[in-house]
Design a protein around this motif. Structure first.
Motif, short mmCIF file in Angstrom:
data_model
loop_
_atom_site.label_atom_id
_atom_site.label_comp_id
_atom_site.label_asym_id
_atom_site.label_seq_id
_atom_site.Cartn_x
_atom_site.Cartn_y
_atom_site.Cartn_z
N SER A 1 90.32 -35.69 29.11
CA SER A 1 90.19 -37.03 28.53
C SER A 1 90.91 -37.09 27.19
O SER A 1 91.08 -36.07 26.52
N ILE A 2 91.33 -38.29 26.85
CA ILE A 2 91.85 -38.59 25.52
C ILE A 2 90.90 -39.63 24.95
O ILE A 2 90.90 -40.79 25.37
N LYS A 3 90.08 -39.22 23.99
CA LYS A 3 89.00 -40.08 23.51
C LYS A 3 89.47 -41.13 22.52
O LYS A 3 89.06 -42.29 22.60
N GLU A 4 90.33 -40.74 21.60
CA GLU A 4 90.71 -41.66 20.52
C GLU A 4 92.02 -41.21 19.91
O GLU A 4 92.36 -40.02 19.92
N ILE A 5 92.78 -42.15 19.37
CA ILE A 5 93.98 -41.86 18.58
C ILE A 5 93.91 -42.71 17.32
O ILE A 5 93.83 -43.94 17.40
N ASN A 6 93.92 -42.05 16.18
CA ASN A 6 93.83 -42.78 14.92
C ASN A 6 94.42 -41.93 13.81
O ASN A 6 94.24 -40.71 13.79
N GLU A 7 95.14 -42.58 12.89
CA GLU A 7 95.74 -41.90 11.74
C GLU A 7 96.57 -40.69 12.18
O GLU A 7 96.59 -39.65 11.52
N GLY A 8 97.28 -40.82 13.29
CA GLY A 8 98.15 -39.76 13.75
C GLY A 8 97.45 -38.58 14.38
O GLY A 8 98.07 -37.53 14.59
N CYS A 9 96.16 -38.72 14.68
CA CYS A 9 95.40 -37.63 15.27
C CYS A 9 94.83 -38.05 16.62
O CYS A 9 94.36 -39.17 16.79
N ILE A 10 94.88 -37.13 17.59
CA ILE A 10 94.38 -37.38 18.94
C ILE A 10 93.12 -36.56 19.17
O ILE A 10 93.12 -35.34 18.95
N ILE A 11 92.05 -37.23 19.60
CA ILE A 11 90.83 -36.52 19.99
C ILE A 11 90.99 -36.15 21.46
O ILE A 11 90.97 -37.01 22.34
N VAL A 12 91.15 -34.87 21.75
CA VAL A 12 91.44 -34.38 23.09
C VAL A 12 90.18 -33.76 23.69
O VAL A 12 89.51 -32.95 23.03
N GLY A 13 89.87 -34.12 24.92
CA GLY A 13 88.70 -33.57 25.59
C GLY A 13 89.08 -32.64 26.73
O GLY A 13 90.08 -32.86 27.42
N ASN A 14 88.26 -31.60 26.90
CA ASN A 14 88.48 -30.66 28.00
C ASN A 14 87.15 -30.05 28.40
O ASN A 14 86.54 -29.30 27.63
N ASN A 15 86.67 -30.46 29.59
CA ASN A 15 85.41 -29.92 30.13
C ASN A 15 84.24 -30.09 29.16
O ASN A 15 83.46 -29.17 28.91
N GLY A 16 84.10 -31.28 28.59
CA GLY A 16 82.96 -31.60 27.75
C GLY A 16 83.08 -31.15 26.31
O GLY A 16 82.15 -31.36 25.51
N LYS A 17 84.19 -30.54 25.92
CA LYS A 17 84.42 -30.13 24.53
C LYS A 17 85.63 -30.88 23.98
O LYS A 17 86.52 -31.31 24.73
N TYR A 18 85.67 -31.02 22.64
CA TYR A 18 86.73 -31.80 22.02
C TYR A 18 87.37 -31.05 20.86
O TYR A 18 86.72 -30.26 20.17
N CYS A 19 88.66 -31.32 20.66
CA CYS A 19 89.38 -30.82 19.50
C CYS A 19 90.32 -31.92 19.01
O CYS A 19 90.45 -32.97 19.65
#
Length: 452
Positions: free
Chosen positions: A203-221
């Motif tokens: 999943s790609i949860k959000e994009i803001n201020e040049g940063c992407i919240i990336v999801g993988n198997n229930g965890k995010y970075c």
């Protein structure tokens, strides 16, 4: 431009109240025939629907015809001149993007034609799905060929090659997510940036201020688009949107743009609004302690008694005020009770006026099928000085308009008018095509029946 054909609507039904004699509109069960302007004749064959490729007639005068064949399948074709009627080429599917970009399907294969049915791309694709940017300025096509997906530009050039297992569109964020065997690519249409991850993101949860919240198997970075790297190698169970140079992770940690992680402390739950972070801690009974921070800098604290329903809320308004209140019933109707500024001073509830903002839910990308009014050309509006005289001339004693309806009359070409009506209700405005008027000839037939 004056077209060669005008869609002539037949078998339209006008419902009239048998007591009052008032019209209640027309049914939508119609058939169409084509009126040939040069010969002033009505073509004999009929179709289920006929509409112009370009409703303004500025860039094209071609007409799309739709009908069902003997087996009940939908069929589509395009005509420009009377010569086209001698040998019609029918398709199983047709979607107009522009007069030069019309997606068609025939025998389970997809291709592209223009408004004169000249092939721009032969039937080589297994599927095609079209998307348009919210400013109606850019078109992208997800296509599939030989089991692999690629992304095409409006001119049919290949933006991303056919190397991907799947390509999906996130309309809210305005991105395309391209999945490979063991990698993920994100294409952002807003800045044309390309971000690649060495794993399959779920999943790609959000994009803001040049940063992407990336999801993988229930965890995010968090991935930095400019630096083309992750802010930290640490993964979290929950991350909010990246704002004001940081994001709140697992409702406890602050992750900064430089990758630094600040621990706000255990045994507390933190929330944030902009650069304001606050915690709510149970004291005893109905008493709760609220601590307010600017990022990780403590500002002040205060206690609050929860409402009778058992739940209270706390939120930051415009980065300027902290509001607390209670949910008054099971439907979660909230009632503000107190307002504080960021120095901890109690202020009147009215002070928040003008600082509350509504979140925009507008999509940056949308499927062509839902992009109503795509690249509509400007046309000349036709002013009716005497509406009653106009109605009597074209509708007689049985008026079509009732209630809050109004006319939209546009001059498409000399002596050619398009007539629509707009109905207004609590859900918004609805436009309905009545028909065309050419040289004072109504291009429709009104058959009156009563509602019994």
């Amino acid at each position: 431009m004056l077209p060669e054909f005008i869609p002539y609507i037949i078998n339209r039904v006008s419902y009239v109240d048998h007591i009052t004699g008032e019209s209640h509109g027309w049914s939508y069960e119609k058939k169409y025939r084509l009126y040939h302007i040069p010969t002033k004749k009505l073509m004999q064959f009929s179709v289920d629907r006929a509409h112009y490729v370009d409703g303004s007639l500025v860039s094209s005068t071609a007409i799309v015809l739709e009908k069902k064949d003997d087996s009940g399948r939908d069929r589509y074709t395009i005509v420009n001149t009377i010569d086209d009627l001698r040998s019609l080429l029918w398709f199983d599917y047709l979607e107009v993007i522009t007069p030069q970009l019309i997606i068609v399907r025939k025998d389970k294969k997809w291709g592209v034609v223009n408004d004169h049915l000249q092939m721009r791309c032969f039937f080589e694709y297994d599927s095609m799905d079209e998307y348009i940017s919210s400013d109606l300025d850019r078109v992208f096509i997800i296509a599939k060929r030989n089991g692999k997906c690629g992304l095409l530009n409006e001119d049919l050039s290949i933006r991303f090659p056919f190397n991907y297992d799947s390509i999906t569109c996130n309309s809210r964020l305005g991105i395309f997510v391209l999945q490979g065997e063991s990698s993920t690519t994100v294409f952002d249409i807003e800045d044309n940036s390309i971000s690649r991850f060495p794993f399959t993101a779920t999943s790609i949860k959000e994009i803001n201020e040049g940063c992407i919240i990336v999801g993988n198997n229930g965890k995010y970075c968090v991935y930095d688009k400019d630096a083309q790297c992750f802010l930290s190698d640490r993964w979290f169970g929950e991350i909010d949107s990246f704002q004001k140079g940081f994001c709140l992770c697992d409702r406890r940690y602050i992750l900064e743009r430089n990758g630094h992680i600040i621990d706000l402390g255990e045994d507390k739950w933190f929330d944030r609004s902009g650069e304001i972070v606050y915690s709510t801690t149970h004291i005893q009974g109905d008493e709760w302690l609220i601590k307010v921070y600017k990022k990780d800098k403590f500002l002040y604290e205060f206690s609050h008694t929860k409402g009778s329903y058992g739940i209270f809320y706390c939120r930051v308004i415009g980065g300027k005020y902290v509001e607390v209140g209670r949910f008054s019933d099971k439907y979660s109707l909230h009632t503000p009770e107190a307002l504080y500024d960021l120095e901890g001073n109690s202020v009147p509830l009215s002070a928040k006026s003008g600082y509350e903002t509504k979140k925009s839910n507008s999509a940056k990308l949308t499927n062509i099928y839902h992009a109503h009014g795509f690249r509509v050309q400007t046309t000349k509006s036709y002013d009716v000085e005497n509406v009653e005289e106009f109605e009597n001339k074209y509708f007689g004693k049985s008026k079509y308009l009732t209630g809050n309806d109004s006319y939209d009359i546009v001059e498409l070409a000399p002596n050619l008018l398009r007539l629509k009506t707009m109905s207004v209700d609590e859900d918004g405005c609805y436009w309905s095509l009545v028909g065309y008027i050419y040289n004072d000839i109504k291009m429709w037939v009104d058959i009156k029946i009563t509602n019994d």
